[in-house]
Design a protein around this motif. Structure first.
Motif, PDB file in Angstrom:
ATOM      1  N   TYR A  18      51.932  13.409  10.009  1.00 40.93           N
ATOM      2  CA  TYR A  18      52.936  12.578  10.658  1.00 40.93           C
ATOM      3  C   TYR A  18      52.310  11.309  11.190  1.00 40.93           C
ATOM      4  O   TYR A  18      51.127  11.320  11.508  1.00 40.93           O
ATOM      5  CB  TYR A  18      53.624  13.369  11.783  1.00 40.93           C
ATOM      6  CG  TYR A  18      54.522  14.445  11.224  1.00 40.93           C
ATOM      7  CD1 TYR A  18      55.843  14.172  10.919  1.00 40.93           C
ATOM      8  CD2 TYR A  18      54.022  15.713  10.939  1.00 40.93           C
ATOM      9  CE1 TYR A  18      56.666  15.140  10.377  1.00 40.93           C
ATOM     10  CE2 TYR A  18      54.839  16.684  10.383  1.00 40.93           C
ATOM     11  CZ  TYR A  18      56.158  16.396  10.100  1.00 40.93           C
ATOM     12  OH  TYR A  18      56.959  17.351   9.550  1.00 40.93           O
ATOM     13  N   PRO A  19      53.076  10.227  11.250  1.00 46.10           N
ATOM     14  CA  PRO A  19      54.500  10.105  10.979  1.00 46.10           C
ATOM     15  C   PRO A  19      54.794  10.118   9.480  1.00 46.10           C
ATOM     16  O   PRO A  19      53.900   9.912   8.656  1.00 46.10           O
ATOM     17  CB  PRO A  19      54.872   8.742  11.579  1.00 46.10           C
ATOM     18  CG  PRO A  19      53.600   7.959  11.553  1.00 46.10           C
ATOM     19  CD  PRO A  19      52.484   8.957  11.716  1.00 46.10           C
ATOM     20  N   ALA A  36      59.943   9.731  11.158  1.00 50.25           N
ATOM     21  CA  ALA A  36      59.786  10.890  12.047  1.00 50.25           C
ATOM     22  C   ALA A  36      58.322  10.951  12.468  1.00 50.25           C
ATOM     23  O   ALA A  36      57.430  10.970  11.613  1.00 50.25           O
ATOM     24  CB  ALA A  36      60.187  12.173  11.333  1.00 50.25           C
ATOM     25  N   ASP A  37      58.083  10.984  13.779  1.00 51.57           N
ATOM     26  CA  ASP A  37      56.702  11.013  14.254  1.00 51.57           C
ATOM     27  C   ASP A  37      56.198  12.423  14.550  1.00 51.57           C
ATOM     28  O   ASP A  37      55.057  12.604  14.960  1.00 51.57           O
ATOM     29  CB  ASP A  37      56.521  10.107  15.465  1.00 51.57           C
ATOM     30  CG  ASP A  37      57.428  10.480  16.620  1.00 51.57           C
ATOM     31  OD1 ASP A  37      58.193  11.462  16.504  1.00 51.57           O
ATOM     32  OD2 ASP A  37      57.388   9.774  17.652  1.00 51.57           O
ATOM     33  N   ALA A  41      61.035  16.099  15.132  1.00 53.26           N
ATOM     34  CA  ALA A  41      61.905  14.960  14.816  1.00 53.26           C
ATOM     35  C   ALA A  41      62.366  15.038  13.360  1.00 53.26           C
ATOM     36  O   ALA A  41      63.538  14.800  13.058  1.00 53.26           O
ATOM     37  CB  ALA A  41      61.175  13.644  15.078  1.00 53.26           C
ATOM     38  N   ALA A  42      61.464  15.393  12.463  1.00 51.67           N
ATOM     39  CA  ALA A  42      61.811  15.499  11.035  1.00 51.67           C
ATOM     40  C   ALA A  42      62.834  16.610  10.809  1.00 51.67           C
ATOM     41  O   ALA A  42      63.764  16.448  10.016  1.00 51.67           O
ATOM     42  CB  ALA A  42      60.556  15.744  10.203  1.00 51.67           C
ATOM     43  N   SER A  44      65.119  17.615  12.915  1.00 50.94           N
ATOM     44  CA  SER A  44      66.414  17.119  13.387  1.00 50.94           C
ATOM     45  C   SER A  44      67.060  16.221  12.337  1.00 50.94           C
ATOM     46  O   SER A  44      68.264  16.307  12.083  1.00 50.94           O
ATOM     47  CB  SER A  44      66.249  16.334  14.692  1.00 50.94           C
ATOM     48  OG  SER A  44      65.837  17.186  15.722  1.00 50.94           O
ATOM     49  N   MET A  45      66.277  15.356  11.726  1.00 53.99           N
ATOM     50  CA  MET A  45      66.796  14.497  10.659  1.00 53.99           C
ATOM     51  C   MET A  45      67.260  15.323   9.477  1.00 53.99           C
ATOM     52  O   MET A  45      68.318  15.073   8.902  1.00 53.99           O
ATOM     53  CB  MET A  45      65.720  13.505  10.205  1.00 53.99           C
ATOM     54  CG  MET A  45      65.391  12.449  11.204  1.00 53.99           C
ATOM     55  SD  MET A  45      64.029  11.435  10.586  1.00 53.99           S
ATOM     56  CE  MET A  45      63.591  10.565  12.067  1.00 53.99           C
TER      57      MET A  45
END
Length: 169
Positions: A18-19, A36-37, A41-42, A44-45
């Motif tokens: 990441y990111p 996405a960091d 986060a990834a 959630s996307m």
């Protein structure tokens, strides 16, 4: 990566550094490109993309200070090229998102990569977006690029060059 299923994507998200960039293939003008960091986060996307039944691409993030190259290829030739420099507040270098375009004199490795990318997908006319770094990397091939930004950046009538190429064919 262009994962076929959410399970495959979830596994990929566990293994990448990441990111990362996640984007939808149908996005234009920088819309649909997300960074996405972290794995959370990834995920959630990924959940949002799944809800909307969107296919997606997972890419390595290459830090270029929001700078990339846009090269227009016609046949086996680069007919126009610009460097796009984005704002400090964004990682994307799209003209429609406020990036500034400037004329770019194409080097041999960039020209070779752009023409090879166009050939790989069978495109006679396209825009190829590239990142410069330790090596030149193709990040996208666009079959219906806008020509207004590159014409303004280069001071050339790129549409006329495309038309002349088509007329010669």
């Amino acid at each position: 990566y262009f994962p076929a299923t959410t399970d495959v994507a979830t596994q990929i998200l566990k293994e990448v550094q990441y990111p990362i960039i996640m984007k939808i293939p149908s996005g234009t003008q920088g819309k649909g490109v997300m960074m996405a960091d972290s794995q959370n986060a990834a995920k959630s996307m990924l959940d949002a993309l799944e809800v909307f039944k969107q296919p997606y691409i997972i890419q390595e993030f290459v830090d270029t200070d929001a700078t990339d190259l846009r090269v227009i290829v016609a046949g086996d030739e680069v007919i126009a090229a610009m460097k796009r420099v984005g704002s400090k507040e964004d990682f994307r270098a799209n003209i429609h998102l406020g990036a500034k375009g400037e004329r770019y004199n194409v080097e041999t490795d960039v020209e070779r990569a752009a023409v090879k990318a166009a050939r790989a997908i069978g495109a006679e006319i396209c825009a190829v977006d590239l990142l410069e770094g330790n090596k030149t990397s193709v990040i996208e091939v666009n079959l219906s690029p806008g020509l207004k930004g590159i014409s303004a950046a280069t001071g050339e009538n790129v549409a006329e060059k495309v038309a002349k190429f088509l007329h010669s064919r």
